[in-house]
Design a protein around this motif. Structure first.
Motif, PDB file in Angstrom:
ATOM      1  N   ARG A 185       0.878  -1.022   0.107  1.00 20.01           N
ATOM      2  CA  ARG A 185       0.186   0.070   0.079  1.00 20.01           C
ATOM      3  C   ARG A 185       0.974   1.232  -0.085  1.00 20.01           C
ATOM      4  NH1 ARG A 185      -4.831   0.319   4.526  1.00 20.01           N
ATOM      5  NH2 ARG A 185      -5.195  -1.473   3.383  1.00 20.01           N
ATOM      6  N   SER A 186       0.617   2.281  -0.928  1.00 21.35           N
ATOM      7  CA  SER A 186       1.319   3.250  -0.940  1.00 21.35           C
ATOM      8  C   SER A 186       2.755   3.311  -1.618  1.00 21.35           C
ATOM      9  CB  SER A 186       1.240   4.212   0.226  1.00 21.35           C
ATOM     10  OG  SER A 186      -0.096   4.415   0.799  1.00 21.35           O
ATOM     11  N   GLY A 187       3.032   1.941  -2.033  1.00 19.73           N
ATOM     12  CA  GLY A 187       4.394   1.757  -2.634  1.00 19.73           C
ATOM     13  C   GLY A 187       4.539   1.600  -4.096  1.00 19.73           C
ATOM     14  N   GLU A 188       5.227   0.825  -4.840  1.00 17.99           N
ATOM     15  CA  GLU A 188       5.491   0.722  -6.154  1.00 17.99           C
ATOM     16  C   GLU A 188       4.165  -0.347  -6.652  1.00 17.99           C
ATOM     17  OE1 GLU A 188       9.136   0.979  -9.097  1.00 17.99           O
ATOM     18  OE2 GLU A 188       8.793  -0.889  -8.012  1.00 17.99           O
ATOM     19  N   ALA A 189       3.768   0.393  -7.945  1.00 20.98           N
ATOM     20  CA  ALA A 189       2.795  -0.384  -8.618  1.00 20.98           C
ATOM     21  C   ALA A 189       3.192  -0.705  -9.832  1.00 20.98           C
ATOM     22  CB  ALA A 189       1.320   0.149  -8.202  1.00 20.98           C
ATOM     23  N   LEU A 190       2.427  -1.812 -10.669  1.00 17.36           N
ATOM     24  CA  LEU A 190       2.411  -1.885 -12.126  1.00 17.36           C
ATOM     25  C   LEU A 190       1.056  -2.090 -12.644  1.00 17.36           C
ATOM     26  CD1 LEU A 190       5.085  -2.464 -14.049  1.00 17.36           C
ATOM     27  CD2 LEU A 190       4.149  -4.691 -13.815  1.00 17.36           C
ATOM     28  N   THR A 191       0.886  -1.181 -13.702  1.00 22.11           N
ATOM     29  CA  THR A 191      -0.371  -1.379 -14.461  1.00 22.11           C
ATOM     30  C   THR A 191       0.058  -1.765 -15.990  1.00 22.11           C
ATOM     31  OG1 THR A 191      -1.447   0.296 -13.082  1.00 22.11           O
ATOM     32  CG2 THR A 191      -2.168  -0.126 -15.204  1.00 22.11           C
ATOM     33  N   VAL A 192      -0.707  -2.803 -16.274  1.00 20.08           N
ATOM     34  CA  VAL A 192      -0.422  -3.350 -17.934  1.00 20.08           C
ATOM     35  C   VAL A 192      -1.763  -2.942 -18.419  1.00 20.08           C
ATOM     36  CG1 VAL A 192       0.039  -5.265 -19.167  1.00 20.08           C
ATOM     37  CG2 VAL A 192       1.444  -4.907 -16.975  1.00 20.08           C
ATOM     38  N   ILE A 193      -1.888  -2.353 -19.454  1.00 25.30           N
ATOM     39  CA  ILE A 193      -3.151  -1.968 -20.388  1.00 25.30           C
ATOM     40  C   ILE A 193      -2.806  -2.523 -21.587  1.00 25.30           C
ATOM     41  CG2 ILE A 193      -4.484  -0.257 -21.330  1.00 25.30           C
ATOM     42  CD1 ILE A 193      -3.677   1.514 -19.007  1.00 25.30           C
ATOM     43  N   GLU A 194      -3.923  -3.379 -22.291  1.00 26.06           N
ATOM     44  CA  GLU A 194      -3.912  -3.971 -23.678  1.00 26.06           C
ATOM     45  C   GLU A 194      -4.798  -3.038 -24.220  1.00 26.06           C
ATOM     46  OE1 GLU A 194      -2.662  -8.214 -24.254  1.00 26.06           O
ATOM     47  OE2 GLU A 194      -4.287  -8.307 -22.974  1.00 26.06           O
ATOM     48  N   ALA A 195      -4.403  -2.296 -25.429  1.00 24.70           N
ATOM     49  CA  ALA A 195      -5.477  -1.406 -26.084  1.00 24.70           C
ATOM     50  C   ALA A 195      -5.792  -2.045 -27.354  1.00 24.70           C
ATOM     51  CB  ALA A 195      -4.808  -0.140 -26.433  1.00 24.70           C
ATOM     52  N   ASP A 196      -6.831  -1.387 -28.087  1.00 27.99           N
ATOM     53  CA  ASP A 196      -7.421  -1.778 -29.476  1.00 27.99           C
ATOM     54  C   ASP A 196      -6.538  -1.323 -30.672  1.00 27.99           C
ATOM     55  OD1 ASP A 196      -9.258  -3.593 -28.241  1.00 27.99           O
ATOM     56  OD2 ASP A 196     -10.709  -1.816 -28.373  1.00 27.99           O
ATOM     57  N   SER A 197      -5.619  -0.229 -30.236  1.00 31.14           N
ATOM     58  CA  SER A 197      -4.892   0.469 -31.205  1.00 31.14           C
ATOM     59  C   SER A 197      -3.356   0.785 -30.721  1.00 31.14           C
ATOM     60  CB  SER A 197      -5.626   1.692 -31.811  1.00 31.14           C
ATOM     61  OG  SER A 197      -5.852   2.574 -30.618  1.00 31.14           O
ATOM     62  N   SER A 198      -2.465   1.277 -31.409  1.00 34.47           N
ATOM     63  CA  SER A 198      -1.323   1.991 -31.025  1.00 34.47           C
ATOM     64  C   SER A 198      -1.342   2.988 -30.082  1.00 34.47           C
ATOM     65  CB  SER A 198      -0.237   1.877 -32.214  1.00 34.47           C
ATOM     66  OG  SER A 198      -0.971   2.650 -32.959  1.00 34.47           O
ATOM     67  N   PHE A 199      -0.125   3.218 -29.483  1.00 44.51           N
ATOM     68  CA  PHE A 199      -0.270   4.482 -28.548  1.00 44.51           C
ATOM     69  C   PHE A 199       0.251   5.600 -29.372  1.00 44.51           C
ATOM     70  CE2 PHE A 199       0.562   0.623 -26.227  1.00 44.51           C
ATOM     71  CZ  PHE A 199      -0.827   0.413 -25.525  1.00 44.51           C
ATOM     72  N   PRO A 200      -0.616   6.669 -29.566  1.00 49.66           N
ATOM     73  CA  PRO A 200       0.062   7.985 -30.109  1.00 49.66           C
ATOM     74  C   PRO A 200       1.143   8.595 -29.123  1.00 49.66           C
ATOM     75  CG  PRO A 200      -2.015   8.372 -29.148  1.00 49.66           C
ATOM     76  CD  PRO A 200      -1.979   7.000 -29.121  1.00 49.66           C
ATOM     77  N   GLU A 201       1.960   9.269 -29.587  1.00 51.47           N
ATOM     78  CA  GLU A 201       3.040  10.049 -28.631  1.00 51.47           C
ATOM     79  C   GLU A 201       2.459  10.942 -27.636  1.00 51.47           C
ATOM     80  OE1 GLU A 201       6.539  10.680 -26.919  1.00 51.47           O
ATOM     81  OE2 GLU A 201       5.942   9.029 -28.398  1.00 51.47           O
ATOM     82  N   GLU A 202       1.334  11.405 -28.091  1.00 49.62           N
ATOM     83  CA  GLU A 202       0.644  12.483 -27.275  1.00 49.62           C
ATOM     84  C   GLU A 202      -0.112  11.873 -25.993  1.00 49.62           C
ATOM     85  OE1 GLU A 202       0.651  13.972 -31.270  1.00 49.62           O
ATOM     86  OE2 GLU A 202       0.017  11.904 -30.636  1.00 49.62           O
ATOM     87  N   LEU A 203      -0.272  10.505 -26.011  1.00 50.15           N
ATOM     88  CA  LEU A 203      -0.817   9.822 -24.999  1.00 50.15           C
ATOM     89  C   LEU A 203       0.303   9.403 -24.313  1.00 50.15           C
ATOM     90  CD1 LEU A 203      -3.055   8.001 -23.322  1.00 50.15           C
ATOM     91  CD2 LEU A 203      -2.485   5.969 -25.180  1.00 50.15           C
ATOM     92  N   VAL A 204       1.227   8.856 -24.506  1.00 47.52           N
ATOM     93  CA  VAL A 204       2.426   8.726 -23.750  1.00 47.52           C
ATOM     94  C   VAL A 204       2.972   9.815 -22.919  1.00 47.52           C
ATOM     95  CG1 VAL A 204       4.915   7.966 -23.789  1.00 47.52           C
ATOM     96  CG2 VAL A 204       3.339   6.829 -25.262  1.00 47.52           C
ATOM     97  N   GLN A 205       3.014  11.198 -23.827  1.00 41.80           N
ATOM     98  CA  GLN A 205       3.498  12.286 -23.074  1.00 41.80           C
ATOM     99  C   GLN A 205       2.410  12.796 -22.099  1.00 41.80           C
ATOM    100  OE1 GLN A 205       6.378  13.903 -23.102  1.00 41.80           O
ATOM    101  NE2 GLN A 205       6.802  11.931 -24.721  1.00 41.80           N
ATOM    102  N   ALA A 206       1.156  12.520 -22.235  1.00 44.91           N
ATOM    103  CA  ALA A 206       0.046  12.812 -21.243  1.00 44.91           C
ATOM    104  C   ALA A 206       0.402  12.013 -19.993  1.00 44.91           C
ATOM    105  CB  ALA A 206      -1.346  12.680 -21.729  1.00 44.91           C
ATOM    106  N   ILE A 207       0.787  10.781 -20.305  1.00 43.96           N
ATOM    107  CA  ILE A 207       0.728   9.948 -19.053  1.00 43.96           C
ATOM    108  C   ILE A 207       2.152  10.296 -18.113  1.00 43.96           C
ATOM    109  CG2 ILE A 207       1.154   7.458 -18.141  1.00 43.96           C
ATOM    110  CD1 ILE A 207      -0.955   6.608 -20.541  1.00 43.96           C
ATOM    111  N   LEU A 208       3.019  10.420 -18.912  1.00 42.32           N
ATOM    112  CA  LEU A 208       4.335  10.809 -18.177  1.00 42.32           C
ATOM    113  C   LEU A 208       4.246  12.100 -17.464  1.00 42.32           C
ATOM    114  CD1 LEU A 208       6.827  10.020 -21.077  1.00 42.32           C
ATOM    115  CD2 LEU A 208       6.647   8.699 -18.745  1.00 42.32           C
TER     116      LEU A 208
END
Length: 222
Positions: A185-208
């Motif tokens: 709890r409140s430590g490090e986590a790992l999230t894995v997301i499978e999507a229906d399409s590739s990831f645009p650079e805008e999405l990657v930057q928004a998450i970062l």
């Protein structure tokens, strides 16, 4: 549940030994290579079940090496993968192992290279060239690697997943499946997301830009 595609039914084109599990081994190696982000200097491959018993005779060692070199199942150079890895200075150590694993065709790949954190990937070949990744480092996650996949390491805090999924929505990328594990709890986590399409650079930057001690790995075997 996703519909099965033709690949799921008949398997991939495969250069080398004609085994669907050998094709799966290529894809496990390739998934580990993409998650690592570069050619490893050393790979320790812990083989379980049938993989441990027959990895040399069935070409599983060759297939795993090919994947780690970044080659797909239809690459004509696959039979020469072990020699190619040696030429490139990649040290491969195959370790037949015993232990409780969920599938008889299982391998844990531990990748090392100077200047980058070690990575451990646990994968299984489930037939027809299909695979499942069932662990990354110390996290218990499960995904098929059949779709564009984003692996996000982040701090575990309230609202974190909502912020991540909001970024997907705002960038028009549909989430097909998501799996999450955390160390504490409140430590490090790992999230894995499978999507229906590739990831645009805008999405990657928004998450970062969420800035929660966050890093992103992208996996796409298509």
């Amino acid at each position: 549940m996703r519909f099965k595609d033709v690949f799921s039914i008949i398997g991939p084109d495969m250069i080398g030994p004609s085994s669907s599990h050998t094709a799966g081994a290529v894809r496990i190696g390739l998934a580990a290579r993409q998650l690592f982000g570069r050619l490893p200097q050393r790979a320790e491959l812990y083989l379980y079940g049938s993989f441990a018993e027959t990895y040399q005779g069935h070409g599983t060692d060759v297939a795993l090496a090919a994947g780690l070199l970044g080659w797909g199942t239809d690459n004509e150079r696959i039979p020469d993968a072990l020699a190619a890895a040696e030429d490139l200075g990649v040290e491969l150590v195959f370790i037949p192992s015993q232990g409780i694993v969920g599938h008889p065709n299982t391998v844990r790949i531990c990748l090392k290279a100077e200047g980058i954190a070690d990575l451990s990937v646990l994968g299984t070949s489930i037939g027809g060239g299909n695979i499942e990744i069932v662990g990354i480092d110390d996290f218990d996650v499960r995904f098929s690697a059949s779709f564009p996949t984003m692996v996000i390491t982040h701090s575990d805090r309230a609202g974190m997943l909502a912020e991540i999924t909001s970024c997907f929505s705002q960038n028009g990328v549909n989430i097909g499946s998501m799996d999450v594990d955390r160390r504490s709890r409140s430590g490090e986590a790992l999230t894995v997301i499978e999507a229906d399409s590739s990831f645009p650079e805008e999405l990657v930057q928004a998450i970062l830009e969420i800035k929660a001690d966050l890093s992103i790995r992208i996996l796409d075997l298509s």
